[in-house]
Design a protein around this motif. Sequence first.
Motif, PDB file in Angstrom:
ATOM      1  N   ALA A 157     -42.273  14.598  -1.666  1.00 35.53           N
ATOM      2  CA  ALA A 157     -43.610  14.006  -1.716  1.00 35.53           C
ATOM      3  C   ALA A 157     -44.751  15.004  -1.766  1.00 35.53           C
ATOM      4  O   ALA A 157     -45.618  15.045  -0.906  1.00 35.53           O
ATOM      5  N   VAL A 158     -44.743  15.846  -2.781  1.00 34.90           N
ATOM      6  CA  VAL A 158     -45.910  16.692  -3.009  1.00 34.90           C
ATOM      7  C   VAL A 158     -46.898  15.851  -3.818  1.00 34.90           C
ATOM      8  O   VAL A 158     -46.556  15.300  -4.858  1.00 34.90           O
ATOM      9  N   GLN A 159     -48.124  15.736  -3.282  1.00 34.97           N
ATOM     10  CA  GLN A 159     -49.076  14.795  -3.884  1.00 34.97           C
ATOM     11  C   GLN A 159     -49.883  15.455  -5.002  1.00 34.97           C
ATOM     12  O   GLN A 159     -50.383  16.570  -4.835  1.00 34.97           O
ATOM     13  N   CYS A 160     -50.001  14.753  -6.130  1.00 38.30           N
ATOM     14  CA  CYS A 160     -50.813  15.249  -7.244  1.00 38.30           C
ATOM     15  C   CYS A 160     -52.269  15.314  -6.790  1.00 38.30           C
ATOM     16  O   CYS A 160     -52.823  14.314  -6.328  1.00 38.30           O
ATOM     17  N   SER A 193     -56.392  26.275   7.800  1.00 36.82           N
ATOM     18  CA  SER A 193     -57.255  25.314   8.488  1.00 36.82           C
ATOM     19  C   SER A 193     -57.258  23.964   7.764  1.00 36.82           C
ATOM     20  O   SER A 193     -56.943  23.877   6.573  1.00 36.82           O
ATOM     21  N   GLU A 194     -57.617  22.933   8.505  1.00 39.38           N
ATOM     22  CA  GLU A 194     -57.688  21.575   7.946  1.00 39.38           C
ATOM     23  C   GLU A 194     -58.725  21.523   6.819  1.00 39.38           C
ATOM     24  O   GLU A 194     -58.469  20.973   5.748  1.00 39.38           O
ATOM     25  N   SER A 195     -59.870  22.150   7.050  1.00 37.46           N
ATOM     26  CA  SER A 195     -60.904  22.137   6.009  1.00 37.46           C
ATOM     27  C   SER A 195     -60.418  22.922   4.793  1.00 37.46           C
ATOM     28  O   SER A 195     -60.735  22.584   3.653  1.00 37.46           O
ATOM     29  N   GLY A 196     -59.616  23.964   5.044  1.00 34.91           N
ATOM     30  CA  GLY A 196     -59.042  24.735   3.940  1.00 34.91           C
ATOM     31  C   GLY A 196     -58.167  23.858   3.057  1.00 34.91           C
ATOM     32  O   GLY A 196     -58.227  23.930   1.828  1.00 34.91           O
ATOM     33  N   LYS A 197     -57.377  22.997   3.698  1.00 33.62           N
ATOM     34  CA  LYS A 197     -56.491  22.114   2.931  1.00 33.62           C
ATOM     35  C   LYS A 197     -57.297  21.134   2.080  1.00 33.62           C
ATOM     36  O   LYS A 197     -56.934  20.839   0.943  1.00 33.62           O
ATOM     37  N   GLN A 198     -58.392  20.641   2.647  1.00 31.94           N
ATOM     38  CA  GLN A 198     -59.262  19.729   1.898  1.00 31.94           C
ATOM     39  C   GLN A 198     -59.878  20.444   0.693  1.00 31.94           C
ATOM     40  O   GLN A 198     -59.927  19.905  -0.408  1.00 31.94           O
ATOM     41  N   LYS A 199     -60.312  21.689   0.938  1.00 34.38           N
ATOM     42  CA  LYS A 199     -60.939  22.459  -0.139  1.00 34.38           C
ATOM     43  C   LYS A 199     -59.937  22.726  -1.260  1.00 34.38           C
ATOM     44  O   LYS A 199     -60.295  22.683  -2.441  1.00 34.38           O
ATOM     45  N   LEU A 200     -58.706  23.010  -0.874  1.00 30.10           N
ATOM     46  CA  LEU A 200     -57.663  23.273  -1.878  1.00 30.10           C
ATOM     47  C   LEU A 200     -57.488  22.075  -2.792  1.00 30.10           C
ATOM     48  O   LEU A 200     -57.427  22.196  -4.010  1.00 30.10           O
ATOM     49  N   LYS A 201     -57.392  20.906  -2.171  1.00 25.28           N
ATOM     50  CA  LYS A 201     -57.151  19.694  -2.944  1.00 25.28           C
ATOM     51  C   LYS A 201     -58.298  19.438  -3.921  1.00 25.28           C
ATOM     52  O   LYS A 201     -58.080  19.133  -5.100  1.00 25.28           O
ATOM     53  N   ALA A 202     -59.517  19.614  -3.428  1.00 28.53           N
ATOM     54  CA  ALA A 202     -60.693  19.413  -4.284  1.00 28.53           C
ATOM     55  C   ALA A 202     -60.691  20.412  -5.446  1.00 28.53           C
ATOM     56  O   ALA A 202     -61.222  20.143  -6.518  1.00 28.53           O
ATOM     57  N   TYR A 203     -60.045  21.550  -5.222  1.00 24.32           N
ATOM     58  CA  TYR A 203     -59.988  22.617  -6.223  1.00 24.32           C
ATOM     59  C   TYR A 203     -58.845  22.390  -7.227  1.00 24.32           C
ATOM     60  O   TYR A 203     -58.704  23.107  -8.198  1.00 24.32           O
ATOM     61  N   GLY A 204     -58.006  21.386  -6.947  1.00 20.78           N
ATOM     62  CA  GLY A 204     -56.910  21.074  -7.873  1.00 20.78           C
ATOM     63  C   GLY A 204     -55.578  21.704  -7.500  1.00 20.78           C
ATOM     64  O   GLY A 204     -54.652  21.746  -8.299  1.00 20.78           O
ATOM     65  N   ILE A 205     -55.473  22.205  -6.260  1.00 19.34           N
ATOM     66  CA  ILE A 205     -54.210  22.784  -5.785  1.00 19.34           C
ATOM     67  C   ILE A 205     -53.690  21.899  -4.652  1.00 19.34           C
ATOM     68  O   ILE A 205     -54.433  21.597  -3.718  1.00 19.34           O
ATOM     69  N   ALA A 206     -52.428  21.460  -4.765  1.00 11.56           N
ATOM     70  CA  ALA A 206     -51.862  20.642  -3.695  1.00 11.56           C
ATOM     71  C   ALA A 206     -51.690  21.503  -2.453  1.00 11.56           C
ATOM     72  O   ALA A 206     -51.151  22.608  -2.526  1.00 11.56           O
ATOM     73  N   ALA A 207     -52.158  20.992  -1.310  1.00 11.86           N
ATOM     74  CA  ALA A 207     -52.101  21.755  -0.065  1.00 11.86           C
ATOM     75  C   ALA A 207     -50.682  21.750   0.497  1.00 11.86           C
ATOM     76  O   ALA A 207     -49.916  20.822   0.243  1.00 11.86           O
TER      77      ALA A 207
END
Lengths: 252, 182
Positions: free
Chosen positions: B141-144, B109-123
């Motif tokens: 282009a994998v974003q830090c 899910s889109e919110s899942g991807k946001q949560k991953l990033k906030a957790y320090g894992i690139a989505a």
Amino acid sequence: MADTNLINYTLHLADNALILGHRNSEWCGHGPILEQDIAVSNIALDCIGQARNFYQYAAQLTGNGATEDSLAYLRDVTEFKNCLLVELPNGDWGQTILRQFFFSTYQYFLYQQLQNSSDQQIAAIAEKALKEVTYHVRWSSEWVIRLGDGTEESRQRMLHAVDELWSFTGEMFIPAHYEPSPAETGTGIDLASVKNKWTEKITAVFEEATLPVPPADTWMQTGGKQGRHTEHLGFILAEMQFLQRSYPNAEW
Amino acid sequence: MNAIEKNTIPGAGFSEEIRERVLQVLETVPDPEVPVLSVIDLGVVRKVDVRENENKEWEVQLAVTPTYTGCPAIDVMKINMRMALLEAGFKNIGITETLSPAWTTDWMSESGKQKLKAYGIAAPHYKQLVCTPDSFQEEEAVQCPLCNSYHTRLVSQFGSTACKALYQCNDCKEPFDYFKCH
């Protein structure tokens, strides 16, 4: 009970994945560097996952109370139908890498066909596993290139690995009596086509790795698919099955 | 994108409300390996059916699919989903496993991807760019997740769990996990 050939073929696919997974798991904690220790352990996990799916299906087809555990832990050496290649000892890192490259490339082209199998469960397992095998092929081929075209030492080790393993590659492409033929099912597997694609891929990667491809007419070892194994499989099973054999029905 | 199949044709004995309630409960069940994601965020729940049986009790039928074939988390997820539904008062719960169509990160899910990033894992990227076995390919282009730089490099295609690769940021030097496309 379902068709014996289908059960045997499913067990053959399961045994290949289990024994290769077990061999790779022997590297856990012994890999040359941490990242590659993790990589080979990840691949072991993928292989054992594939094995579980195939064993669960084989158990369902077999009936009579068979389970994925009874098929993995309570069959003896002569009942295992894996190719000889996967049971060979790990040797050095180069030999482990080369075995993985040979076998993952074979699985890649085989599963590509199996995902269109008329047997829906085999097709589903192959479709799922193919995604992971793609990573295995990429990873192992990169290492073959790095080591083959690397230092004098790494090159010598790869040449040695090719010598050790090449005569075990032919068996993958010789159909066992239980393997579904395309003529039989219409959607079965065409091993001749798998062999052509495999040879093409191996040749391309060996070229980049500056390794010579051994002659096509090399004498090939066979027997694993029929249950005639090297002495190494017995040692694997002795270790892997020890707990269930010594303490029947032990649970985690 | 993350459509969850419902086979039950709404009608007698079906309640959209109850189905929504089941989904809400599943939203609280975390992936044991990436606990910032729920099983719904991860996209492993493929089917949610609810039906009222002859005893006037709600029956819940779920179909889940593993992320990777050997992922040990799937068994834990199934147990935790059952526990959460039992706690929420559902008594009749069936959970089956499906393999096809094979799980893909497109179902995250889109919110899942946001949560991953906030957790320090690139989505994972929206689309898998390197899905062939050819050697030495890297995702572009994998974003830090820390400094947002795209100037990053692949360390290993295999990480701490089957679903992740190891990356490092060339700018802030942070090593990080990338939830790889699948």
